[in-house]
Design an enzyme around this catalytic site. Structure first.
Site, PDB file in Angstrom:
ATOM      1  CG  HIS A  10      59.016  66.820   1.839  1.00 33.58           C
ATOM      2  ND1 HIS A  10      57.826  66.989   2.480  1.00 33.58           N
ATOM      3  CD2 HIS A  10      58.994  65.563   1.320  1.00 33.58           C
ATOM      4  CE1 HIS A  10      57.101  65.879   2.365  1.00 33.58           C
ATOM      5  NE2 HIS A  10      57.784  65.001   1.662  1.00 33.58           N
ATOM      6  CE1 TYR A  45      60.605  65.710   4.766  1.00 32.55           C
ATOM      7  CE2 TYR A  45      62.358  66.010   6.372  1.00 32.55           C
ATOM      8  CZ  TYR A  45      61.154  66.401   5.826  1.00 32.55           C
ATOM      9  OH  TYR A  45      60.513  67.491   6.337  1.00 32.55           O
ATOM     10  CG  HIS A 130      54.557  68.200   1.944  1.00 31.65           C
ATOM     11  ND1 HIS A 130      55.050  68.586   3.157  1.00 31.65           N
ATOM     12  CD2 HIS A 130      53.482  67.425   2.222  1.00 31.65           C
ATOM     13  CE1 HIS A 130      54.315  68.075   4.121  1.00 31.65           C
ATOM     14  NE2 HIS A 130      53.354  67.363   3.579  1.00 31.65           N
ATOM     15  CE  LYS A 136      52.229  69.911   6.354  1.00 29.95           C
ATOM     16  NZ  LYS A 136      52.672  70.395   7.615  1.00 29.95           N
ATOM     17  CB  CYS A 138      56.545  72.082   2.392  1.00 29.21           C
ATOM     18  SG  CYS A 138      57.722  70.760   2.175  1.00 29.21           S
TER      19      CYS A 138
END
Length: 154
Positions: A10, A45, A130, A136, A138
């Site tokens: 991420h 995380y 991710h 996304k 990310c």
């Protein structure tokens, strides 16, 4: 307890060069929605890689190939029970909106060491971005291409 199947990479989606603290991450994730957070019970995380390459543990785990209930983080909907999540600080251009691979040389080295070490311990665990499991940008770089560049072919 579930078998560990993924390591998800991420970014914090913060502007290039902007430092982020673990307290900020915790607040963003666990503060009530009414106070600007996401209202989660746990941070998203396991580990965070700072701009200077320092790796900070956010949620402890026993480093085995199982995800115990106390190790679950909220990094990717539908994958949390079977994943660990690592985040690097950055991921956006200076405008704070445009996705950009902003990894510093120190972060690149730290992430490389982190992933190679993780892969050596857990060769059957798939390493993904991710963006491979969510709509996304990310982590703002092509994880599979990067993995090949550091010698990991999944």
């Amino acid at each position: 307890m579930a078998k560990l199947r993924y390591l998800v990479l991420h970014c914090t989606a913060t502007p290039e060069g902007r430092a982020v603290t673990s307290d900020e991450i915790r607040r963003w994730h666990t503060a009530p929605v009414a106070k600007g957070g996401r209202g989660w019970k746990q941070v998203g995380y396991t580990d965070m890689i700072h701009l200077d390459g320092k790796v900070e543990r956010l949620v402890s785990n026993n480093e085995d190939a199982e995800v115990d209930p106390w190790e679950v983080t909220n990094g990717a909907v539908g994958y949390n029970q079977i994943s660990r999540h690592v985040v690097y600080v950055g991921g956006c251009a200076k405008d704070g909106k445009t996705p950009k691979d902003t990894r510093t040389p120190q972060q690149l080295e730290a992430l490389k060491r982190y992933v190679l070490n993780f892969h050596a311990k857990h060769p059957c665990v798939r390493i993904i971005g991710h963006n491979e499991v969510a709509k996304k940008a990310c982590p703002s770089f092509d994880v599979q291409r990067w993995l090949r560049s550091i010698g990991i072919n999944q």
